[in-house]
Design a protein around this motif. Structure first.
Motif, short mmCIF file in Angstrom:
data_model
loop_
_atom_site.label_atom_id
_atom_site.label_comp_id
_atom_site.label_asym_id
_atom_site.label_seq_id
_atom_site.Cartn_x
_atom_site.Cartn_y
_atom_site.Cartn_z
N SER A 1 33.72 -25.18 32.99
CA SER A 1 33.31 -25.75 34.27
C SER A 1 32.04 -26.56 34.05
O SER A 1 31.20 -26.21 33.22
CB SER A 1 33.06 -24.62 35.26
OG SER A 1 32.29 -25.09 36.33
N SER B 1 29.35 -26.76 35.44
CA SER B 1 28.06 -26.08 35.58
C SER B 1 27.74 -25.22 34.37
O SER B 1 26.61 -24.76 34.21
CB SER B 1 28.05 -25.23 36.85
OG SER B 1 29.25 -24.49 36.94
N LYS C 1 28.20 -31.78 48.44
CA LYS C 1 29.30 -30.95 47.96
C LYS C 1 30.68 -31.38 48.44
O LYS C 1 31.66 -30.70 48.18
CB LYS C 1 29.06 -29.48 48.31
CG LYS C 1 27.80 -28.93 47.70
CD LYS C 1 27.82 -27.42 47.65
CE LYS C 1 26.68 -26.87 46.86
NZ LYS C 1 25.35 -27.21 47.39
N LEU D 1 34.09 -27.49 45.74
CA LEU D 1 32.82 -26.79 45.57
C LEU D 1 32.64 -25.72 46.64
O LEU D 1 32.15 -24.64 46.37
CB LEU D 1 31.66 -27.79 45.63
CG LEU D 1 31.55 -28.66 44.39
CD1 LEU D 1 30.46 -29.71 44.56
CD2 LEU D 1 31.25 -27.82 43.16
N SER E 1 34.91 -22.86 45.79
CA SER E 1 34.41 -22.03 44.69
C SER E 1 33.20 -21.22 45.13
O SER E 1 32.83 -20.25 44.48
CB SER E 1 34.10 -22.87 43.46
OG SER E 1 33.14 -23.82 43.77
N LYS E 2 32.60 -21.58 46.26
CA LYS E 2 31.48 -20.77 46.79
C LYS E 2 32.01 -19.62 47.64
O LYS E 2 31.24 -18.89 48.24
CB LYS E 2 30.56 -21.65 47.66
CG LYS E 2 29.46 -22.34 46.87
CD LYS E 2 28.65 -23.27 47.74
CE LYS E 2 27.60 -22.51 48.53
NZ LYS E 2 26.76 -23.39 49.36
N PHE F 1 26.69 -35.80 41.85
CA PHE F 1 26.45 -34.95 43.03
C PHE F 1 25.20 -35.41 43.76
O PHE F 1 24.09 -35.24 43.27
CB PHE F 1 26.28 -33.49 42.62
CG PHE F 1 27.45 -32.93 41.87
CD1 PHE F 1 27.43 -32.85 40.50
CD2 PHE F 1 28.57 -32.51 42.55
CE1 PHE F 1 28.52 -32.34 39.79
CE2 PHE F 1 29.67 -32.00 41.87
CZ PHE F 1 29.65 -31.93 40.48
#
Lengths: 333, 449
Positions: B383, B385, B272, B200, B203-204, B309
């Motif tokens: 994904s 999200s 995360k 995570l 990917s940020k 999460f």
């Protein structure tokens, strides 16, 4: 699905034939220190048993085992078995190897005729976990990069997966060396990646095994072989070496393996010994033989050149002339 | 005088020993998890700088070599006062300020990781206003009773943005660590672990490199299509520091068990950071009896993907253990969430059972197509999200009935030479065919009209 021995006549693979002879010459170096006749040789003889014949004749080893996974053709294998001392064991190497007795010193040649896959790690692990000083291991596998038709996504004929994906599917992401990218899996790079994967595996298992042995009894793996050659359409790689204990260190040094020019013991770089068997006629070979071996410089002198043959061909011949296979078609009455 | 002597003998020594940290606590964490702990500290720095925003431009560079380990980042550095009073303490004093939604919380990660790796450490830090160096020699430090460390030098100034960060170097590596660092497979495993644990953050926008090679951003993907909807639930626990939890339950397409990488199961994240994945035991409900019956994890569930999460301003409330590689099963929040997880996974488990049954029926010729499998194959992966969600898992159902054949199996044993003769007579090659032929032969002569 045809077996490899139905597709290829193993007797007719020139590079393989050269490799075999080179290996035997290397093994012979052990004669001063280890009684080779007390060794056991384990390999995959298929129906031709070419390596078995050579090993028995030139080294005198009398304990030979051929592992064969095509159990439905038993009778054919038994028929083609060349000597009484060659025993057949049917089954997968994964299953057969752990069940063999490891009392004798061993030369193990895992001559797979396919690409890297997970079951090879099992065999490597079996070998190294029963390692003893004087044991030799060899691994041969195909290192032709994955071809387009092999990269089809299971679900759709038009979608492809990458070579990296395919490799990941075959051996798992945690076995792929750090930093390997898609472009490293082409014809230039794939052999190096496979070489590194095998060596990483060897290192890991060896390290685990050695960590529980007292210092003075620790074992050392010395790479001797790193061959690369073309076998018809397939690009092949052979990697292997010898295990020895500290107290045998001197013996190994005195074997002087590095005297043989095809020995490759440096592991930190990928510089394989390329076996290139040039296509020459008998007359051409006999002519070239007369100026071999070279005394001083390894290069052929200008006046000795056969003008119509490329320099490369003549160079390649001079490197392997002593191991050159001869194929004759003859009817002997 | 006697009284004082008596008073003194009533006292029992309860002081902690340095050995506890140097040799014992290091066993609670694996080498790879220890390195991950150090990355967590860098992530906390990143959160301090960017909050909930993107981490683009921030990086963590890890160097793993036979004779040294190095981790450096440009995530802001350690404040001098923080270093003086908190960062090097064993444990976190209650008055220490924390970063909201951080991952480092037990006050143990950095020290434990360093002790695990070697015996000489050099920590350099540069913030916007100060820069300091601390050098620790474990052998010298453990020789006496003094628990303090010393700054080697401190400078003040105005340091540019790109120079702000932390660098930790470990030398005099412990022999078994040295041995592991030498191996190519260790580096591959480290990459794999970091890829998943920090996916995570990566990917940020956070760049994580090992020996110069970037760790890829792994994707958490779920099946998405007209016929599939992932189950999604959100909960917020006010009485537990406003800890929030998001649960996703659905299926992924990948079923790669051949290489031993079974990705099926639950993936639990705290702030995360992946704590556990893929979890396949009773902890996450497999084999549970209440509130509903869920079977124990089995290969046919390898397509199951559950993502949980947990997010909390104060990491204290999160249900993790100190090594951040396990769930604190006693946490009341986790116990409550687990019940929800079980509820959500029921329809997914039912669907996967249907897929399995379909596969068996197809193999036995009772179905001529694998309808559900085709639906799976034609759906996309997205994904987590971005997938379509609903309160419970939605999937296509098997509408085709397996043909019921009124068949009976006949089994019997006969000696080989007799069977071989029969095979010759009927010109067949298998015992199965020999049996079928003999049955037909008899039936044709005795039973047919």
């Amino acid at each position: 699905m045809s077996t490899s021995y139905e597709r290829i006549n193993y007797n007719l693979r020139p590079a393989k034939s050269v490799e075999r002879k080179m290996l035997c010459e290397a093994f012979r170096r052990l004669l001063n220190f280890y009684d080779l006749t007390k060794y056991r040789y384990v390999g995959f003889g298929s129906i031709f048993f070419s390596d078995f014949t050579l090993i028995h004749k030139s080294l005198g080893i009398k304990d030979l085992i051929s592992i064969e996974k095509e159990t439905k053709d038993k009778k054919r294998f038994e028929f083609n078995c060349p000597y009484k001392c060659v025993k057949l064991r049917f089954g997968d190497a994964n299953d057969v190897l752990p069940n063999l007795s490891w009392r004798r010193r061993l030369i193990l040649w895992l001559d797979y005729d396919y690409r890297l896959n997970g079951s090879m790690f099992v065999d490597i692990s079996t070998f190294f976990s029963r390692a003893r000083s004087g044991n030799i291991i060899l691994l041969t596998m195909e290192v032709t990069p994955y071809e387009l038709h092999e990269l089809n996504k299971k679900t759709s004929k038009y979608e492809k997966i990458s070579r990296y994906e395919k490799l990941k599917e075959t051996i798992g992401a945690s076995k792929i060396p750090l930093g390997v990218k898609e472009k490293d899996l082409d014809r230039q790079g794939f052999p190096r990646v496979c070489y590194n994967i095998i060596n990483n595996e060897i290192d890991q298992i060896f390290s685990i095994k050695n960590s529980v042995i007292e210092n003075n009894k620790k074992l050392i793996y010395k790479q001797l072989f790193n061959f690369r050659y073309q076998d018809g359409d397939a690009l092949m790689l052979t990697v292997g070496g010898i295990i020895y204990s500290q107290k045998d260190k001197k013996k190994i040094q005195e074997c002087n393996f590095e005297d043989l020019d095809f020995i490759k013991s440096k592991r930190n770089e990928y510089k394989p010994y390329e076996i290139n068997v040039p296509n020459l006629t008998f007359r051409e070979m006999r002519y070239l033989d007369k100026i071999l071996p070279r005394s001083k410089s390894p290069k052929i002198k200008k006046e000795e050149y056969l003008a119509f043959l490329s320099e490369e061909k003549q160079e390649n011949y001079s490197k392997i002339y002593r191991y050159f296979p001869t194929f004759v078609e003859a009817e002997i009455r | 005088m006697n009284n004082k002597k008596e008073l003194l003998s009533m006292i029992i020594n309860g002081k902690p020993t340095k050995e506890l940290f140097i040799t014992m606590l290091i066993r609670d964490i694996s080498l790879i998890d220890a390195i991950s702990d150090l990355v967590d500290n860098c992530v906390d720095g990143a959160i301090r700088l960017k909050g909930d925003g993107k981490f683009t431009g921030l990086k963590v560079d890890i160097t793993v070599k036979e004779d040294c380990f190095k981790i450096e980042d440009n995530c802001g550095g350690i404040d001098r006062e923080l270093a003086r009073n908190y960062a090097f303490r064993f444990g976190r004093p209650s008055e220490a300020s924390t970063v909201d939604y951080s991952v480092g919380q037990f006050g143990i990660g950095m020290k434990r990781a360093l002790f695990k790796m070697g015996s000489k450490f050099e920590i350099k830090s540069t913030t916007d206003s100060d820069s300091f160096t601390v050098e620790i020699d474990v052998n010298k430090w453990s020789a006496d009773d003094n628990w303090d460390f010393k700054f080697k030098n401190i400078t003040q100034g105005n340091f540019p943005l790109d120079k702000r960060g932390t660098e930790i170097i470990v030398t005099f590596l412990n022999p078994d660590v040295k041995e592991r660092f030498k191996q190519g497979n260790f580096l591959s495993e480290l990459e794999q672990k970091l890829e998943v644990q920090h996916l995570l953050n990566i990917s940020k926008g956070l760049t994580v490199k090992i020996n110069g090679h970037s760790v890829r951003a792994k994707q958490l993907e779920l099946l998405n299509g007209d016929k599939f909807k992932t189950a999604y639930l959100y909960r917020n626990y006010k009485i537990y520091g406003n800890t929030s939890v998001k649960i996703y339950a659905g299926i992924g397409k990948y079923k790669n068990i051949r290489t031993g990488e079974d990705m099926g199961g639950w993936y639990i994240f705290c702030n995360k950071r992946l704590i556990k994945g893929s979890e396949q035991t009773d902890i996450t409900g497999w084999g549970a009896r209440t509130p509903v019956r869920i079977p124990a994890y089995h290969i046919q569930f390898s397509r199951f993907r559950g993502f949980v999460f947990f997010e909390a301003k104060e990491p204290y409330f999160l249900p993790w253990n100190t090594s951040k590689n396990g769930i604190n099963i006693d946490s009341p929040i986790f116990r409550a969430v687990r019940l929800e997880m079980i509820r959500l996974m029921l329809p997914v488990k039912n669907f996967l059972n249907e897929v399995h049954d379909e596969s068996v029926d197809f193999a036995n010729d009772r179905l001529d197509k694998k309808y559900l499998q085709e639906e799976i194959d034609s759906a996309n992966l997205k994904s987590f999200s971005d997938v379509k969600t609903s309160k419970k898992f939605i999937s296509p159902h098997q509408r085709h009935k397996a043909k019921k054949r009124n068949e009976v199996t006949i089994t019997y044993k006969k000696t080989k030479d007799k069977v071989d003769k029969i095979k010759e007579v009927f010109d067949v090659s298998s015992a199965k065919e020999a049996g079928e032929k003999t049955f037909e032969y008899t039936y044709d002569r005795e039973c047919k009209e």
